[in-house]
Scaffold this motif. Structure first.
Motif, PDB file in Angstrom:
ATOM      1  N   MET A  35       0.976  -1.074   0.318  1.00 21.04           N
ATOM      2  CA  MET A  35      -0.061   0.135  -0.430  1.00 21.04           C
ATOM      3  C   MET A  35       0.576   1.169  -0.263  1.00 21.04           C
ATOM      4  O   MET A  35       0.064   2.464  -0.821  1.00 21.04           O
ATOM      5  CB  MET A  35      -0.718  -0.217   1.063  1.00 21.04           C
ATOM      6  N   PRO A  36       1.715   1.668   0.878  1.00 24.55           N
ATOM      7  CA  PRO A  36       3.391   2.709   0.883  1.00 24.55           C
ATOM      8  C   PRO A  36       3.707   2.842  -0.855  1.00 24.55           C
ATOM      9  O   PRO A  36       3.600   4.200  -0.943  1.00 24.55           O
ATOM     10  CB  PRO A  36       3.825   2.031   1.611  1.00 24.55           C
ATOM     11  N   GLU A  37       3.585   2.066  -1.446  1.00 25.59           N
ATOM     12  CA  GLU A  37       4.109   1.811  -3.268  1.00 25.59           C
ATOM     13  C   GLU A  37       2.986   2.419  -3.732  1.00 25.59           C
ATOM     14  O   GLU A  37       3.544   2.928  -4.848  1.00 25.59           O
ATOM     15  CB  GLU A  37       4.506   0.849  -3.443  1.00 25.59           C
ATOM     16  N   LEU A  38       1.213   2.506  -3.636  1.00 24.54           N
ATOM     17  CA  LEU A  38       0.886   2.952  -4.412  1.00 24.54           C
ATOM     18  C   LEU A  38      -0.228   4.156  -3.859  1.00 24.54           C
ATOM     19  O   LEU A  38      -0.459   5.101  -4.740  1.00 24.54           O
ATOM     20  CB  LEU A  38      -0.583   1.714  -4.220  1.00 24.54           C
ATOM     21  N   VAL A  39      -0.118   4.846  -2.810  1.00 21.55           N
ATOM     22  CA  VAL A  39      -0.420   5.850  -2.778  1.00 21.55           C
ATOM     23  C   VAL A  39       0.254   7.225  -1.973  1.00 21.55           C
ATOM     24  O   VAL A  39       0.982   6.089  -1.084  1.00 21.55           O
ATOM     25  CB  VAL A  39      -1.565   5.697  -1.553  1.00 21.55           C
ATOM     26  N   PRO A  40      -0.137   8.221  -2.469  1.00 20.41           N
ATOM     27  CA  PRO A  40       1.221   9.322  -1.600  1.00 20.41           C
ATOM     28  C   PRO A  40       0.642   9.146   0.610  1.00 20.41           C
ATOM     29  O   PRO A  40      -0.159   8.521   0.719  1.00 20.41           O
ATOM     30  CB  PRO A  40       0.286  10.376  -1.776  1.00 20.41           C
ATOM     31  N   ARG A  41       2.095   9.630   1.170  1.00 19.90           N
ATOM     32  CA  ARG A  41       1.695   9.014   2.369  1.00 19.90           C
ATOM     33  C   ARG A  41       1.006   9.696   3.037  1.00 19.90           C
ATOM     34  O   ARG A  41      -0.127   8.801   4.589  1.00 19.90           O
ATOM     35  CB  ARG A  41       3.022   9.501   3.238  1.00 19.90           C
ATOM     36  N   GLU A  42       0.145  10.629   2.579  1.00 25.96           N
ATOM     37  CA  GLU A  42      -0.911  11.537   4.207  1.00 25.96           C
ATOM     38  C   GLU A  42      -2.261  10.805   3.981  1.00 25.96           C
ATOM     39  O   GLU A  42      -2.997  10.471   4.247  1.00 25.96           O
ATOM     40  CB  GLU A  42      -1.166  13.052   3.329  1.00 25.96           C
ATOM     41  N   GLU A  43      -1.818   9.956   2.255  1.00 27.66           N
ATOM     42  CA  GLU A  43      -3.743   9.424   1.806  1.00 27.66           C
ATOM     43  C   GLU A  43      -3.275   7.659   2.499  1.00 27.66           C
ATOM     44  O   GLU A  43      -4.379   6.949   2.421  1.00 27.66           O
ATOM     45  CB  GLU A  43      -3.756   9.472   0.856  1.00 27.66           C
ATOM     46  N   LEU A  44      -2.654   7.060   2.728  1.00 29.69           N
ATOM     47  CA  LEU A  44      -2.007   5.816   3.871  1.00 29.69           C
ATOM     48  C   LEU A  44      -3.475   5.945   4.146  1.00 29.69           C
ATOM     49  O   LEU A  44      -4.130   4.727   4.373  1.00 29.69           O
ATOM     50  CB  LEU A  44      -1.262   5.583   3.661  1.00 29.69           C
TER      51      LEU A  44
ATOM     52  N   VAL B 188      -1.383 -12.003 -12.468  1.00 30.69           N
ATOM     53  CA  VAL B 188      -0.772 -11.915 -13.363  1.00 30.69           C
ATOM     54  C   VAL B 188      -0.110 -11.380 -14.553  1.00 30.69           C
ATOM     55  O   VAL B 188       0.933 -10.451 -14.394  1.00 30.69           O
ATOM     56  CB  VAL B 188      -0.431 -13.518 -13.888  1.00 30.69           C
ATOM     57  N   ALA B 189      -0.840 -10.333 -15.280  1.00 30.70           N
ATOM     58  CA  ALA B 189      -0.211  -9.807 -16.039  1.00 30.70           C
ATOM     59  C   ALA B 189      -0.498  -8.315 -15.794  1.00 30.70           C
ATOM     60  O   ALA B 189       1.082  -7.567 -16.395  1.00 30.70           O
ATOM     61  CB  ALA B 189      -1.206  -9.614 -17.793  1.00 30.70           C
ATOM     62  N   VAL B 190      -0.893  -7.971 -14.731  1.00 30.87           N
ATOM     63  CA  VAL B 190      -0.654  -6.440 -14.231  1.00 30.87           C
ATOM     64  C   VAL B 190       0.693  -6.403 -13.551  1.00 30.87           C
ATOM     65  O   VAL B 190       1.687  -5.327 -13.008  1.00 30.87           O
ATOM     66  CB  VAL B 190      -2.005  -5.912 -13.374  1.00 30.87           C
ATOM     67  N   ILE B 191       1.120  -7.676 -13.053  1.00 31.30           N
ATOM     68  CA  ILE B 191       2.077  -7.953 -11.626  1.00 31.30           C
ATOM     69  C   ILE B 191       3.242  -7.868 -12.773  1.00 31.30           C
ATOM     70  O   ILE B 191       4.572  -7.000 -12.719  1.00 31.30           O
ATOM     71  CB  ILE B 191       1.899  -9.006 -10.994  1.00 31.30           C
ATOM     72  N   TYR B 192       2.916  -9.115 -13.538  1.00 33.87           N
ATOM     73  CA  TYR B 192       4.549  -8.401 -14.854  1.00 33.87           C
ATOM     74  C   TYR B 192       4.785  -7.118 -15.449  1.00 33.87           C
ATOM     75  O   TYR B 192       5.906  -6.982 -15.778  1.00 33.87           O
ATOM     76  CB  TYR B 192       4.305  -9.630 -16.193  1.00 33.87           C
ATOM     77  N   ARG B 193       3.649  -6.014 -15.835  1.00 39.59           N
ATOM     78  CA  ARG B 193       4.054  -5.113 -16.200  1.00 39.59           C
ATOM     79  C   ARG B 193       4.407  -3.857 -15.322  1.00 39.59           C
ATOM     80  O   ARG B 193       4.802  -3.232 -16.026  1.00 39.59           O
ATOM     81  CB  ARG B 193       2.604  -5.027 -17.511  1.00 39.59           C
ATOM     82  N   TRP B 194       3.937  -4.144 -14.261  1.00 42.04           N
ATOM     83  CA  TRP B 194       3.570  -3.421 -13.309  1.00 42.04           C
ATOM     84  C   TRP B 194       5.656  -3.034 -13.403  1.00 42.04           C
ATOM     85  O   TRP B 194       6.473  -3.720 -12.837  1.00 42.04           O
ATOM     86  CB  TRP B 194       3.436  -3.825 -11.554  1.00 42.04           C
ATOM     87  N   LYS B 195       5.870  -2.067 -13.473  1.00 38.66           N
ATOM     88  CA  LYS B 195       7.471  -1.426 -12.939  1.00 38.66           C
ATOM     89  C   LYS B 195       7.742  -0.371 -11.678  1.00 38.66           C
ATOM     90  O   LYS B 195       7.508   0.397 -11.491  1.00 38.66           O
ATOM     91  CB  LYS B 195       7.691  -0.113 -14.512  1.00 38.66           C
ATOM     92  N   ARG B 196       8.032  -1.784 -11.201  1.00 40.36           N
ATOM     93  CA  ARG B 196       8.004  -1.046  -9.365  1.00 40.36           C
ATOM     94  C   ARG B 196       9.445  -0.336  -9.443  1.00 40.36           C
ATOM     95  O   ARG B 196      10.780  -0.707  -9.757  1.00 40.36           O
ATOM     96  CB  ARG B 196       8.015  -2.580  -8.457  1.00 40.36           C
ATOM     97  N   THR B 197       9.520   0.674  -8.324  1.00 45.70           N
ATOM     98  CA  THR B 197      10.290   1.821  -8.056  1.00 45.70           C
ATOM     99  C   THR B 197      10.826   1.277  -6.272  1.00 45.70           C
ATOM    100  O   THR B 197      10.238   1.189  -5.892  1.00 45.70           O
ATOM    101  CB  THR B 197      10.447   2.681  -8.058  1.00 45.70           C
ATOM    102  N   PRO B 198      11.787   0.524  -6.339  1.00 44.55           N
ATOM    103  CA  PRO B 198      11.725   0.330  -4.727  1.00 44.55           C
ATOM    104  C   PRO B 198      12.005   1.489  -3.551  1.00 44.55           C
ATOM    105  O   PRO B 198      12.160   2.524  -4.321  1.00 44.55           O
ATOM    106  CB  PRO B 198      13.265  -0.473  -4.434  1.00 44.55           C
ATOM    107  N   LEU B 199      11.488   1.670  -2.789  1.00 51.27           N
ATOM    108  CA  LEU B 199      11.876   2.333  -1.763  1.00 51.27           C
ATOM    109  C   LEU B 199      13.433   2.920  -1.720  1.00 51.27           C
ATOM    110  O   LEU B 199      13.530   4.199  -1.047  1.00 51.27           O
ATOM    111  CB  LEU B 199      11.212   1.807  -0.328  1.00 51.27           C
TER     112      LEU B 199
END
Length: 127
Positions: A1-10, A61-72
């Motif tokens: 969740m912290p990777e998907l929304v800004p901290r104030e909206e967590l 699986v397709a969404v997870i495969y295409r997700w370009k995750r930026t590490p914290l």
């Protein structure tokens, strides 16, 4: 969740996610029961429901495969190899009595329950 929304909206995002999980816990089994009833034929029984469920995961699986995750954060250490991490895990378990107790209980429970599967098959005539 912290990777998907800004901290104030967590907090709000966590609340909405929890509500979604609770709704799916109520709606999911009902929908599954309706599907089992709908597919209750000689050729397509409840197994068809499992196929629908498996196919529904293709999108996930397709969404997870295409997700370009930026590490914290970026570690300055090199990546750990599988063999090295396995040795570290065994070394940890060797020096952690609490973990040893958990693993012994899990092994004993699995060992004892595994004997029930052949009995269940025999009782229901599936030998």
């Amino acid at each position: 969740m912290p990777e998907l929304v800004p901290r104030e909206e967590l907090p709000s995002a966590i609340s909405v996610s929890s509500a979604g999980f609770n709704i799916s816990r109520a709606v999911g089994p009902a929908a599954g029961g309706l599907m089992v009833a709908a597919f209750a034929t000689v050729t397509a029984g409840a197994g068809m429901v499992y196929w629908v469920n498996a196919i529904s995961f293709i999108g996930v699986v397709a969404v997870i495969y295409r997700w370009k995750r930026t590490p914290l954060f970026k570690s300055e250490l090199p990546a750990e190899r599988l063999a090295g991490s396995m040795r570290a895990a065994l070394r940890y378990v060797g020096h952690a009595p609490a973990m040893q107790a958990i693993l012994v209980r899990a092994f004993l429970q699995t060992f004892c329950v595994s004997g029930m599967w052949p009995c269940w098959q025999w009782w229901h005539g599936k030998t």
